[in-house]
Design an enzyme around this catalytic site. Structure first.
Site, PDB file in Angstrom:
ATOM      1  N   ASP A 169       0.849  -1.576   0.246  1.00  0.00           N
ATOM      2  CA  ASP A 169       0.441   0.153   0.072  1.00  0.00           C
ATOM      3  C   ASP A 169       0.710   1.412   0.263  1.00  0.00           C
ATOM      4  O   ASP A 169       2.081   1.047  -0.171  1.00  0.00           O
ATOM      5  CB  ASP A 169      -0.852  -0.017   1.770  1.00  0.00           C
ATOM      6  CG  ASP A 169      -2.298   0.739   0.990  1.00  0.00           C
ATOM      7  OD1 ASP A 169      -1.990   0.819   0.077  1.00  0.00           O
ATOM      8  OD2 ASP A 169      -3.050  -0.221   1.835  1.00  0.00           O
ATOM      9  N   ASP A 224     -10.476   3.640  -3.594  1.00  0.00           N
ATOM     10  CA  ASP A 224     -11.229   2.595  -2.744  1.00  0.00           C
ATOM     11  C   ASP A 224     -12.490   2.455  -3.355  1.00  0.00           C
ATOM     12  O   ASP A 224     -13.366   3.353  -3.450  1.00  0.00           O
ATOM     13  CB  ASP A 224     -10.829   2.484  -1.139  1.00  0.00           C
ATOM     14  CG  ASP A 224      -9.448   2.022  -0.429  1.00  0.00           C
ATOM     15  OD1 ASP A 224      -8.145   2.244  -1.867  1.00  0.00           O
ATOM     16  OD2 ASP A 224      -9.743   1.794   0.417  1.00  0.00           O
TER      17      ASP A 224
HETATM   18  C1  GLA Z   1      -6.381   1.195   1.607  1.00  0.00           C
HETATM   19  C2  GLA Z   1      -6.496   0.067   0.324  1.00  0.00           C
HETATM   20  C3  GLA Z   1      -7.554  -0.265   1.143  1.00  0.00           C
HETATM   21  C4  GLA Z   1      -6.956  -0.999   2.495  1.00  0.00           C
HETATM   22  C5  GLA Z   1      -6.409  -0.188   3.473  1.00  0.00           C
HETATM   23  C6  GLA Z   1      -6.126  -1.107   4.525  1.00  0.00           C
HETATM   24  O1  GLA Z   1      -6.817   1.927   1.709  1.00  0.00           O
HETATM   25  O2  GLA Z   1      -6.703   0.851  -0.894  1.00  0.00           O
HETATM   26  O3  GLA Z   1      -7.396  -1.474  -0.094  1.00  0.00           O
HETATM   27  O4  GLA Z   1      -6.037  -1.963   2.143  1.00  0.00           O
HETATM   28  O5  GLA Z   1      -5.799   0.496   2.606  1.00  0.00           O
HETATM   29  O6  GLA Z   1      -6.046  -0.412   5.440  1.00  0.00           O
END
Ligand code: GLA
Length: 408
Positions: A169, A224
């Site tokens: 990430d 997301d």
């Molecule tokens: C980010 C990523 C998500 C998830 C969260 C976890 O938002 O894009 O897919 O992994 O972090 O905290």
């Protein structure tokens, strides 16, 4: 006078700067060239079709523990998902404990009392693969320890645990260069000696499709996903918003390196079965990773029928690996096509409007001559619609798709 002197000086320097630029064209310093331009870098050879599996985040967020992960592994191995191609069990954020005295990462001992190695062994014993999550910054998005400054150490730990897939990430990365940061982790994984799919998750901010082909196996292209048809809420956007951002990146996907429009929301309750069918069909058309994000141990019949549709999965997993695209956009009514390895085309007619509507696709739009008679198979009804000449038309439900495979 002063001004003139400066200008004259700048002019005198011009040939020199041009000279330097030319010299740089000819000589690339191997210590400073961009990782994607390093001729010795090769892809890791994994994920020749889009990865399939399950990830904890969309359904469980930070409420994750070893009992839950085991239950998901049991479910996937016995409910038909493994047979359908789902392989990776991926623990997302919040599995972490603290780093130990030597800087090695540990698991949260309350949530994972048996440790990650034991959990990976459990998953492997089911004939499945095991994935984990980290972050290129100092902290993960959930505030746990990130891998920055510990890349080689973390990759080594994951290899010792038996990790097969790393989602990496981009929170708390400050001014880090994304290409450098992801290449560093790719190199660390290589040095650790255990093959791992590398899932780049920097939300498309640094255009990874332009540099990550040999660095990672998939890259997120957007913010997301949220379990909704459309609309932004904080960091998350609706399913159709993601479709529009990911669709235009079709030239960049191929075997081993995929556009990732984020994990599936099918079965999480925020959309209707018709909308989830559209979601799954569009993901298959876009050669997206199919990472289920629901509670796969407790699926209703609609969810099962969607996630386990073998004919739609076959489109997603087609070995040609060419991402489909929108070939016609009439406002709320769209036609999409994806060329497949056997010469057939996957086609969806997609109706974003609030009422059922007829949509048609003509053979020349999908690269067939108008007179050819082609076999049309409905991939949701699971039946042949016969051989048709010239075009295919259907009435498409509101927010729904009709998905067919057309074989000349
Ligand atoms: C980010 C990523 C998500 C998830 C969260 C976890 O938002 O894009 O897919 O992994 O972090 O905290």
């Amino acid at each position: 006078m002063m001004n003139w002197l400066i200008r004259a000086g700048a002019l005198a320097l011009l040939p020199l700067t041009i000279g330097i630029a030319r010299a740089q064209d000819q000589f690339v310093d191997p210590n400073t060239m961009r990782p994607s331009q390093d001729p010795s870098r090769t892809a890791n050879g994994l994920a020749l079709t889009p990865p399939m599996g399950w990830n904890s985040w969309n359904r469980f967020g930070c409420k994750i523990d070893e009992a839950t992960v085991r239950a998901m592994a049991d479910a996937i191995a016995s409910n038909g998902m493994k047979a359908a191609g789902y392989r990776y069990i991926v623990i997302d954020d919040c599995w972490h404990g603290a780093r130990d005295a030597e800087g090695f990462i540990t698991a949260d001992a309350q949530k994972f009392p048996s440790g990650i190695k034991a959990l990976a062994d459990y998953v492997h014993a089911k004939g499945l693969k095991f994935g984990i999550y980290s972050d290129a910054g100092a902290k993960t998005c959930g505030g746990k320890p990130g891998s920055q400054g510990h890349e080689y150490q973390d990759a080594l730990t994951y290899a010792r645990w038996g990790v097969d897939y790393l989602k990496y990430d981009w929170c708390s990365t400050g001014v880090r260069n994304a290409e450098e940061a992801y290449a560093l982790m790719a190199d660390a994984i290589l040095a650790a000696g255990r093959p791992m799919v590398l899932a780049i998750c920097e939300w498309g901010n640094n255009r990874p499709w332009e540099w990550a082909t040999k660095i990672g196996n998939l890259w997120r292209t957007t913010a997301d996903i949220r379990d909704a048809w459309a609309g932004r809420e904080k960091w998350s956007i609706g399913m159709t918003d993601i479709v529009d951002l990911n669709e235009r990146l079709y030239p960049f996907a191929g075997p081993g390196h995929w556009n990732d429009p984020d994990m599936l929301e099918v079965g999480n309750g925020g959309m209707t079965p018709t909308e989830y069918r559209s979601h799954f069909s569009l993901w298959a058309m876009m050669a997206a990773p199919l990472i289920a994000g629901n509670d796969i141990a407790a699926m209703d019949a609609d969810t099962r029928a969607i996630l386990l549709n073998p004919e739609v999965i076959a489109v997603d997993q087609d070995p040609l690996g060419q991402q489909g695209r929108r070939i016609r956009d009439d406002g709320d009514l769209e036609a999409w096509a994806r060329p497949l390895a056997d010469g057939s085309r996957a086609v969806i007619l997609f109706n974003r409007s609030e009422t059922a509507a007829p949509i048609a696709v003509a053979w020349p739009e999908i690269g067939l001559t108008a007179r050819v008679k082609a076999e049309v198979r409905d991939l949701w009804a699971h039946r042949s619609l016969g051989r048709k000449a010239g075009r295919f038309a259907a009435t498409v439900p509101a927010h729904g798709v009709v998905m067919v495979r057309i074989t000349p």
